[in-house]
Design an enzyme around this catalytic site. Structure first.
Site, mmCIF file in Angstrom:
data_model
loop_
_atom_site.group_PDB
_atom_site.id
_atom_site.type_symbol
_atom_site.label_atom_id
_atom_site.label_comp_id
_atom_site.label_asym_id
_atom_site.label_seq_id
_atom_site.Cartn_x
_atom_site.Cartn_y
_atom_site.Cartn_z
ATOM 1 N N HIS A 325 57.238 -21.036 -6.823
ATOM 2 C CA HIS A 325 57.702 -21.388 -5.484
ATOM 3 C C HIS A 325 58.928 -20.599 -5.062
ATOM 4 C CE1 HIS A 325 55.005 -24.885 -5.760
ATOM 5 N NE2 HIS A 325 55.104 -24.941 -4.450
ATOM 6 N N GLY A 326 59.769 -20.237 -5.982
ATOM 7 C CA GLY A 326 60.969 -19.509 -5.577
ATOM 8 C C GLY A 326 61.753 -18.972 -6.760
#
Length: 490
Positions: A325-326
């Site tokens: 996700h990041g």
């Protein structure tokens, strides 16, 4: 190009008309889809089209070579080529600066300062999504679960299919690719159903998610200016913001595909009514959850190598999911929280079952369902703090405020719940969230859309117009600027 932009409002009708003019000719239709997809993506930055093109060509030819080769070593080498190219792009563009910063920080722990600066790298929109989609194609061929296609045009259209290109659902080739070999006849009911789903998605995005973002962004971007109650409102609103934002994209993508005759997989299924975190992940971002299950959890051994190995596999999958996700420690912690809770759920299943039976909590009634749903929602919101916070320090400050700085006297003060809002915007968000929950609850049991089709025309179209007017009044004219979809950054 954003689904909620004027550009797309012009783009879609043009492509829709052209599509149904050429749909009887498969070659022309797939050329149109491929060209439209590249225009759609290139509208953001045409330079990154080469990433999609390279991934398409590499996986098309590697897939054919894997299928035609029986030598186990050569098959692994070919699979490695696909993994290296696709994951290489992903790692370079998304994680290079994270690794540089982590390397520098590790020296700082020992009192050494390194003069190393990060690189000026632009993250291509949706790279995590189309990378996983095309990777699943070569992996399935390697596993002998899928035959490769000989149609480069259809494969290119599959990889870059613009409705779900930049934020999913992440489709499998076994489901979506065959649909590019079929011709479709115009179906009014299907097109109408797709348009309604797109309108519902735009309502969730522009009326709920973008309105909630006004409050969330104000608090999370200025944590020093607010206290526990502000953090509480912002965190709960973020839970609805990210759900409405992300599920809206999936709704629009599925509806858009439906207007063209395509069937895309369901990606969300009312996740906030889940009675356990395991159930939550069966309902949230279904295409990603099943991707990690099939291509990471099961290859690691799944639940077949003992309970401790099972717990380790669960934890690894969710830490990787967080990292997907990041490129920040906040996302890794978010994934780790989910992994730990799922490990606890799995490990304590028999104990919980006995305790719940004694307490009468196993009965499938409304009060028990509500009780467990609120517990899971609270856990999910706690984890969302790390997902949304701009830094670890911000997340720690918010968590500390939530546990130590809740002043009940501030909950109903206007200056607390109208942060970043106009009074009407607060009312609109509150009512819209309530209506959303009511709709989803009844739709799961009764299929509200089918019921609506049986109502009088004037009532049915009044409902349609209400949705459209809400989007126009509270979405287009009520917005201060066009909000990108949250998952574009992933």
């Amino acid at each position: 190009m954003l689904f909620n932009s004027l550009d797309f409002a012009i783009f879609f009708p043009v492509i829709f008309v052209l599509y149904w003019l050429v749909t009887s000719n498969l070659t022309l239709r797939n050329i149109l889809i491929l060209a439209a997809s590249y225009v759609f993506y290139g509208w953001w930055d045409w330079r990154f089209l080469f990433l999609i093109a390279i991934s398409t060509l590499v996986d098309f030819y590697v897939g054919k070579q894997i299928y035609n080769t029986e030598n186990a070593t050569k098959r692994k080498q070919l699979l490695f080529v696909s993994l290296f190219v696709n994951l290489g792009f992903l790692v370079y563009f998304k994680y290079t600066n994270f690794f540089i910063e982590t390397f520098v920080d590790s020296f700082r722990l020992f009192g050494r300062e390194l003069e190393v600066s990060t690189l000026n790298i632009i993250l291509p929109v949706g790279i995590s999504f189309y990378t996983f989609q095309t990777l699943s194609y070569t992996i399935d061929i390697y596993r002998k679960q899928l035959k490769p296609t000989n149609d480069l045009l259809a494969f290119g259209a599959f990889v870059s299919f613009f409705p779900q290109l930049v934020a999913g659902p992440i489709e499998r080739a076994s489901h979506l690719l065959p649909q590019f070999y079929k011709t479709y006849k115009f179906n009014y009911k299907l097109v109408k159903s797709g348009l309604l789903l797109m309108a519902f998605g735009l309502f969730k995005k522009m009326v709920i998610a973008d309105r909630a973002a006004l409050y969330v962004n104000e608090v999370y971007n200025n944590v020093d200016d607010y206290g526990g109650v502000g953090y509480l409102y912002a965190t709960v609103l973020f839970a609805f913001q990210i759900y409405c934002d992300f599920s809206a994209y999936s709704d629009i993508a599925i509806g858009l595909g439906r207007t063209m005759g395509f069937d895309l997989m369901k990606n969300f299924d009312s996740p906030y009514i889940s009675k356990s975190l395991t159930e939550f992940w069966r309902r949230w971002h279904i295409s990603l959850s099943t991707w990690f299950r099939d291509y990471l959890y099961i290859p690691l051994g799944g639940s077949k190598k003992g309970k401790y190995r099972t717990y380790a596999n669960i934890f690894i999958v969710f830490v990787v999911s967080g990292f997907w996700h990041g490129a920040a420690m906040t996302f890794i912690i978010w994934g780790a929280i989910h992994g730990v809770i799922l490990m606890i759920e799995k490990g304590s299943f028999k104990i919980r079952k006995r305790v719940f039976k004694k307490l009468g909590l196993q009965k499938n009634n409304f009060s028990n369902h509500l009780f467990f749903s609120l517990i899971i929602f609270t856990i999910v919101c706690f984890a969302w703090v790390f997902f949304r916070a701009n830094s670890l320090n911000d997340s720690y400050q918010i968590i500390h405020g939530l546990f130590n700085d809740i002043n009940l006297g501030e909950i109903f003060k206007k200056e607390t719940y109208l942060v970043g809002f106009k009074p009407n915007e607060f009312r609109v968000v509150s009512i819209a969230i309530l209506l959303l929950f009511i709709f989803e609850h009844f739709h799961r049991k009764l299929n509200v859309v089918k019921m609506l089709n049986n109502e009088a025309t004037i009532f049915r179209w009044s409902c349609y117009l209400t949705i459209v007017l809400s989007i126009v009044v509270f979405g287009i004219y009520g917005d201060r600027n066009i909000q990108e979809f949250i998952y574009f950054q992933f």
